[in-house]
Write an enzyme that holds these catalytic residues in place. Structure first.
Site, PDB file in Angstrom:
ATOM      1  N   PRO A   2      22.960 -37.929 -49.094  1.00 60.13           N
ATOM      2  CA  PRO A   2      22.030 -38.800 -49.186  1.00 60.13           C
ATOM      3  C   PRO A   2      21.873 -39.621 -47.971  1.00 60.13           C
ATOM      4  O   PRO A   2      22.955 -40.225 -47.391  1.00 60.13           O
ATOM      5  CB  PRO A   2      21.967 -39.653 -50.250  1.00 60.13           C
ATOM      6  CG  PRO A   2      23.160 -39.334 -50.906  1.00 60.13           C
ATOM      7  CD  PRO A   2      24.051 -38.412 -50.124  1.00 60.13           C
ATOM      8  N   GLU A   3      20.823 -39.523 -46.919  1.00 58.15           N
ATOM      9  CA  GLU A   3      20.552 -40.509 -46.005  1.00 58.15           C
ATOM     10  C   GLU A   3      19.546 -41.777 -46.266  1.00 58.15           C
ATOM     11  O   GLU A   3      19.439 -41.701 -47.716  1.00 58.15           O
ATOM     12  CB  GLU A   3      19.862 -39.513 -44.861  1.00 58.15           C
ATOM     13  CG  GLU A   3      20.710 -38.259 -44.568  1.00 58.15           C
ATOM     14  CD  GLU A   3      20.238 -37.273 -43.463  1.00 58.15           C
ATOM     15  OE1 GLU A   3      19.662 -38.018 -42.372  1.00 58.15           O
ATOM     16  OE2 GLU A   3      20.590 -36.293 -43.703  1.00 58.15           O
TER      17      GLU A   3
END
Length: 277
Positions: A2-3
């Site tokens: 996840p960014e």
DNA sequence: CAAACTACCTGACTGC
DNA sequence: TGCAGTCAGGTAGTTT
């Protein structure tokens, strides 16, 4: 995995489902779910009421009705899920919190993490920032994000531009997907040396990253599989808009040449060899 | 000091 | 079918 857009999607979900709840029956279900330097076991937060959910870059924390915070990082594969109590566990549940009080009853929060690079911890705030996130620079959406000074900082560096924008101590939130997408949008080769780029070009890169991540956030984040899902278990839809990431061998939408994949710094970079010199 | 490399994990997939 | 090798969205610690 996840960014920033994915972590922000998770943060909003937690905000909706967890604020006002008390954390009860706290269980740490894997020996590495807590960071070794956690100030206390997460079970010591028994009965704490959640008053807010904050984020800097990819670091999340739960504000509580006490001085400590519950710190969280999703690593490559971490997820938070709100589920009915007693529903059969997902495959890699690493921690569990009963959500007590409020209107919706009989729900629990689960922290799930296949690869165990994610973690939870008890932490303390200094000037509103947990010590474990103090070394992380403001992200592109932070009111304290000082773009002019970051551009100046980057222009003094001799590293490859992609490595620099992935460095969370320079600017935070960008990960491998949005780094590749932003470099394509700004027409910069990932291996260009920071100091060789004009201020104008670096500004374009940062503006592109912000714009792409804002669009991804509107789509609920990027996901290719069930390793990234929001707190309700739904996937994001931004993958349909990716221009280079995971597009090796496909034609560039600007020039039609084939997207290339190279490897450096132990990870893949996807780019158009014609548009990005 | 900045920059580059390595380790930390599990699991899915590919090619032999 | 099995098995070795590769790959995966991140960070932190060590080395150069």
């Amino acid at each position: 995995m996840p960014e920033l857009p994915e972590v922000e999607t998770v943060r909003r979900g937690l905000e909706r489902w967890v604020i006002g709840k008390k954390l009860k029956n706290i269980q740490a279900l894997h020996p590495r779910v807590e960071r070794p330097d956690s100030w206390a076991p997460i079970t010591s937060l028994e009965g704490a009421k959640v008053t807010g959910i904050s984020r800097r870059g990819k670091f999340l924390w739960f504000e509580l009705d006490r001085p400590q915070v519950l710190m969280a990082h999703l690593g490559m594969s971490g997820q938070f899920l709100v589920q009915p109590i007693g529903k059969v566990d997902e495959r890699h549940v690493r921690a569990r919190f009963t959500l007590a009080g409020g209107l919706q009853k009989n729900r629990e929060l689960r922290f799930i993490d296949q690869r165990t690079f994610g973690w939870l911890a008890v932490d303390n705030l200094t000037d509103g920032i947990p010590s474990m996130a103090a070394h992380i620079a403001p992200d592109l959406f932070d009111p304290n994000f000082d773009q002019a000074s970051i551009v100046a900082n980057l222009r003094n560096r001799k590293s490859k531009i992609k490595s620099a924008i992935l460095d969370q101590q320079i600017l935070s939130g960008i990960g491998n997907i949005y780094a590749d997408e932003s470099l394509w949008a700004a027409k910069i080769h990932p291996e260009r040396i920071c100091g060789d780029l004009s201020a104008k070009k670096i500004n374009l890169l940062i503006d592109s990253a912000r714009e792409i991540m804002a669009r991804a956030l509107e789509s609920g984040g990027t996901s290719f599989d069930d390793l990234y899902i929001n707190v309700n278990g739904e996937s994001g839809y931004f993958e349909v808009q990716l221009e280079v990431y995971g597009c090796e061998g496909e034609p560039c939408s600007r020039c039609g040449r084939l997207i290339k994949r190279i490897s450096f710094a132990n990870r893949s970079s996807h780019f158009c060899p014609y548009c990005q010199k």
